[in-house]
Write a protein that holds these residues in place. Structure first.
Motif, short mmCIF file in Angstrom:
data_model
loop_
_atom_site.label_atom_id
_atom_site.label_comp_id
_atom_site.label_asym_id
_atom_site.label_seq_id
_atom_site.Cartn_x
_atom_site.Cartn_y
_atom_site.Cartn_z
N SER A 97 9.90 0.81 -4.25
CA SER A 97 8.84 1.18 -5.20
C SER A 97 9.59 1.49 -6.76
CB SER A 97 8.11 2.59 -4.51
OG SER A 97 9.06 3.48 -4.60
N LYS A 98 8.63 2.31 -7.46
CA LYS A 98 9.10 2.58 -8.71
C LYS A 98 9.43 4.10 -9.08
CE LYS A 98 7.28 -1.30 -11.48
NZ LYS A 98 6.19 -1.87 -10.28
N ILE A 99 9.42 4.69 -7.68
CA ILE A 99 9.49 6.12 -7.81
C ILE A 99 11.09 6.57 -8.32
CG2 ILE A 99 10.65 6.38 -5.59
CD1 ILE A 99 9.03 9.05 -5.09
N ASN A 100 10.98 7.90 -9.08
CA ASN A 100 12.01 8.15 -9.78
C ASN A 100 13.01 8.45 -9.01
OD1 ASN A 100 13.42 10.52 -10.97
ND2 ASN A 100 12.96 9.38 -12.79
N ILE A 101 14.55 8.18 -9.04
CA ILE A 101 15.34 8.61 -8.01
C ILE A 101 15.79 10.24 -8.00
CG2 ILE A 101 17.31 8.44 -9.87
CD1 ILE A 101 19.23 7.34 -7.62
N TYR A 102 15.29 10.90 -8.76
CA TYR A 102 15.42 12.43 -8.66
C TYR A 102 14.41 13.06 -7.87
CZ TYR A 102 18.90 11.50 -12.49
OH TYR A 102 19.97 11.18 -13.27
N GLN A 103 13.07 12.38 -8.03
CA GLN A 103 12.14 12.94 -7.07
C GLN A 103 12.18 12.63 -5.76
OE1 GLN A 103 8.66 10.66 -8.81
NE2 GLN A 103 7.68 12.51 -9.20
N TYR A 104 12.99 11.20 -5.40
CA TYR A 104 13.29 10.87 -4.39
C TYR A 104 14.31 11.72 -3.63
CZ TYR A 104 15.42 8.09 -0.58
OH TYR A 104 15.94 7.77 0.66
N MET A 105 15.45 12.15 -4.29
CA MET A 105 16.61 12.89 -3.84
C MET A 105 16.03 14.29 -3.51
SD MET A 105 19.61 11.43 -6.20
CE MET A 105 20.96 12.61 -5.50
N LEU A 106 15.19 14.65 -4.39
CA LEU A 106 14.66 16.21 -4.13
C LEU A 106 13.81 16.24 -2.68
CD1 LEU A 106 13.87 19.03 -5.23
CD2 LEU A 106 11.83 18.01 -6.29
N ARG B 89 2.05 6.90 -6.62
CA ARG B 89 1.22 7.54 -7.39
C ARG B 89 1.40 9.08 -6.94
NH1 ARG B 89 -2.36 4.20 -5.06
NH2 ARG B 89 -2.96 5.58 -3.55
N HIS B 90 2.11 9.51 -5.62
CA HIS B 90 2.04 10.86 -5.10
C HIS B 90 3.36 11.50 -5.35
CE1 HIS B 90 -1.64 9.36 -3.20
NE2 HIS B 90 -2.25 10.45 -3.80
N GLY B 91 4.31 10.50 -5.34
CA GLY B 91 5.80 11.02 -5.57
C GLY B 91 6.36 12.16 -4.37
N PHE B 92 6.84 13.14 -4.87
CA PHE B 92 7.55 14.32 -4.04
C PHE B 92 6.52 14.56 -2.87
CE2 PHE B 92 7.85 18.54 -2.88
CZ PHE B 92 9.16 18.49 -2.39
N LYS C 1 0.74 -1.20 -0.03
CA LYS C 1 -0.14 -0.03 0.00
C LYS C 1 0.82 1.12 -0.03
CE LYS C 1 -4.08 -1.45 2.40
NZ LYS C 1 -5.06 -1.56 3.46
N LEU C 2 1.79 1.24 0.89
CA LEU C 2 2.94 2.23 0.99
C LEU C 2 3.66 2.62 -0.21
CD1 LEU C 2 3.44 4.48 2.89
CD2 LEU C 2 5.08 2.96 4.04
N MET C 3 3.99 1.49 -0.79
CA MET C 3 4.69 1.53 -2.28
C MET C 3 3.82 2.04 -3.28
SD MET C 3 6.69 -2.04 -2.23
CE MET C 3 6.96 -2.17 -3.99
#
Length: 207
Positions: free
Chosen positions: A134-143, A107-110, A100-102
């Motif tokens: 998850s499949k979140i983009n690494i740049y979104q995550y780092m931001l 879905r919501h990203g940043f 669920k968390l993943m």
């Protein structure tokens, strides 16, 4: 040293004493302690940050804590992203709450990641692991990590450096709240631009 002994040892005075003992290594102890917390979440990050603010001064203490915490979070994320498909992580991925968390993070990203990482007592180790799986983009995550940790660590440094003035000067507390909003808004604008450029890139590859 067992877990209970470590918990009893982890006081502001003891941590400051440790930083002073290894002061000859410059900012290294101030960076390494918050970095270690990303791998060992039972360690008290807020105490490390307060000790840094007292040992190195508000600005340098904040900077060393921020560098260490961000570096640790990104390292955990990259390790989970690289080895997350291994059998040892499969039972974590199959857990309904983790799934669920993943999905929520994907879905919501940043936005939600930023807010979660703004708060000192959020289990950031869990956030890093779930984001890595998850499949979140690494740049979104780092931001999200860099802005969220900036808010959280600056707030703790600010409070830890001079607790009395924060209580006697509510204007300072209001400034912290405004900074949180500005960083969240700027982060959202950057995320929108990132998403647009990624869509264009994807469209270009498909074309």
């Amino acid at each position: 040293m067992d877990f209970e002994t470590l918990k009893d040892w982890a006081t502001l005075e003891n941590i400051m004493e440790l930083i002073k003992e290894y002061r000859s290594f410059g900012p290294l102890p101030g960076i390494l302690l918050p970095m270690l917390e990303a791998f060992f979440p039972f360690l008290p990050l807020f105490l490390f940050v307060m000790a840094n603010a007292n040992a190195f001064g508000l600005w340098f203490g904040f900077l060393f804590s921020w560098i260490g915490a961000c570096a640790g979070a990104v390292l955990v994320f990259l390790l989970i992203r690289k080895f997350g498909q291994k059998r040892v992580f499969q039972f974590i991925k199959k857990h309904p709450q983790v799934q669920k968390l993943m999905n929520w993070v994907e879905r919501h990203g940043f936005g939600p990641l930023f807010l979660l990482l703004c708060f000192p007592f959020t289990p950031s180790a869990v956030v890093n692991i779930v984001a890595g799986l998850s499949k979140i983009n690494i740049y979104q995550y780092m931001l999200a990590v860099m802005t969220g940790k900036l808010v959280m660590i600056f707030t703790i440094s600010f409070v830890g450096h001079d607790i009395r003035s924060l209580m006697t000067q509510p204007m300072r507390t209001a400034i912290v709240a405004v900074v949180i909003f500005i960083l969240w808004y700027v982060g959202k604008r950057i995320e929108v631009k990132l998403n647009k450029s990624m869509e264009k890139e994807k469209g270009g590859h498909e074309g």
